[in-house]
Write an enzyme that holds these catalytic residues in place. Sequence first.
Site, PDB file in Angstrom:
ATOM      1  N   HIS A   1      14.312 -31.789 -99.824  1.00  0.00           N
ATOM      2  CA  HIS A   1      13.852 -30.677 -98.978  1.00  0.00           C
ATOM      3  C   HIS A   1      14.981 -29.664 -98.745  1.00  0.00           C
ATOM      4  O   HIS A   1      14.788 -28.454 -98.936  1.00  0.00           O
ATOM      5  CB  HIS A   1      13.350 -31.236 -97.646  1.00  0.00           C
ATOM      6  N   GLU A   2      16.145 -30.163 -98.337  1.00  0.00           N
ATOM      7  CA  GLU A   2      17.262 -29.268 -98.039  1.00  0.00           C
ATOM      8  C   GLU A   2      17.821 -28.610 -99.293  1.00  0.00           C
ATOM      9  O   GLU A   2      18.322 -27.484 -99.237  1.00  0.00           O
ATOM     10  CB  GLU A   2      18.373 -30.035 -97.313  1.00  0.00           C
TER      11      GLU A   2
ATOM     12  N   HIS B   1      16.056 -25.323 -99.801  1.00  0.00           N
ATOM     13  CA  HIS B   1      16.661 -24.240 -99.011  1.00  0.00           C
ATOM     14  C   HIS B   1      17.977 -23.771 -99.648  1.00  0.00           C
ATOM     15  O   HIS B   1      18.235 -22.574 -99.788  1.00  0.00           O
ATOM     16  CB  HIS B   1      16.954 -24.710 -97.587  1.00  0.00           C
TER      17      HIS B   1
ATOM     18  N   ASP C   1      11.807 -25.693 -89.897  1.00  0.00           N
ATOM     19  CA  ASP C   1      11.246 -24.577 -90.671  1.00  0.00           C
ATOM     20  C   ASP C   1      10.142 -23.866 -89.887  1.00  0.00           C
ATOM     21  O   ASP C   1      10.032 -22.640 -89.933  1.00  0.00           O
ATOM     22  CB  ASP C   1      10.698 -25.088 -92.010  1.00  0.00           C
TER      23      ASP C   1
END
Length: 287
Positions: free
Chosen positions: A42-43, A46, A136
């Site tokens: 997930h990170e 980003h 988020d």
Amino acid sequence: MTIRDFFAPFYIHPIVFIFIFISFVTGTFIQLFIILVIVMVHEMGHYIAAKIYNWRINRVMLWIFGGVMETEEHGNRPLYEDLIVTIAGPFQHIFIYIFGLFMSTFGFLPEIIVEQLMFFNTVILLFNLLPIWPLDGGKLLFYILAFYMPFRKAHHWTIILSLCLCLGVMIVQLFILPFTLATFLIFAFLIMENRLEWKRRTYVFMRFLMKRSEGNSEVRSMRPIVVHHTQSLQEVLYLLQRDKKHSIYVTFPNRERLIVDEAECLRGFFYEKKYKKTIGDIAMGSL
């Protein structure tokens, strides 16, 4: 760039080690490992999106059910960049779903592992979409508020709403739902993050103004601001919005109205030390 350089900004928050200890004691280390892998993917979404736009990244802090990417671009980049970088994290969960289906179809992983992967992937995705800063969902809330409100006001309301929701969840868990230590620690951590963001609110706003004074901010539309001549220069700067260019209309008692460009206000605030002046003084001085 080497693999080591790529992962250099990634750090593990100390709270994660508490959960690792708990997982060994309770025999849930596999579940925790799955969660940490999902958080990492997930990170990375980003992080890669931010790298594409050449953002300055301080570090990426990993913790249970999410992470925080600390950058020097908070509120200074075009809104569409913020949206893409923010959405890039939740978007990775689609690939995790596809990976889980692939593993299940061809039997490369035990079915119980795949089921846990899919379950935690859904939980983490939904959790990160909660309207709580710095999740988020909280960032998306900030962008929505900033579209309609001045930057400073949107930032303040985002933190206030986040704190209220966190406290509400903790109260419900303590008095209505069964108590779980993991949930309590997660929302306690979120409260600390919002408290820290509240303490940094003046710095965040000043950084927004400094970037704007450099003339590099994105401009998507024009929006006039009407103010009374007795308002201070600082109060006027509180009204500036992201991605918008402002002309300041200063009204006087005799219904006279003068126009001041926001660039002149910013120059007066940062370089001419007129932060104690009223906007009326600034307008009259520009004649």
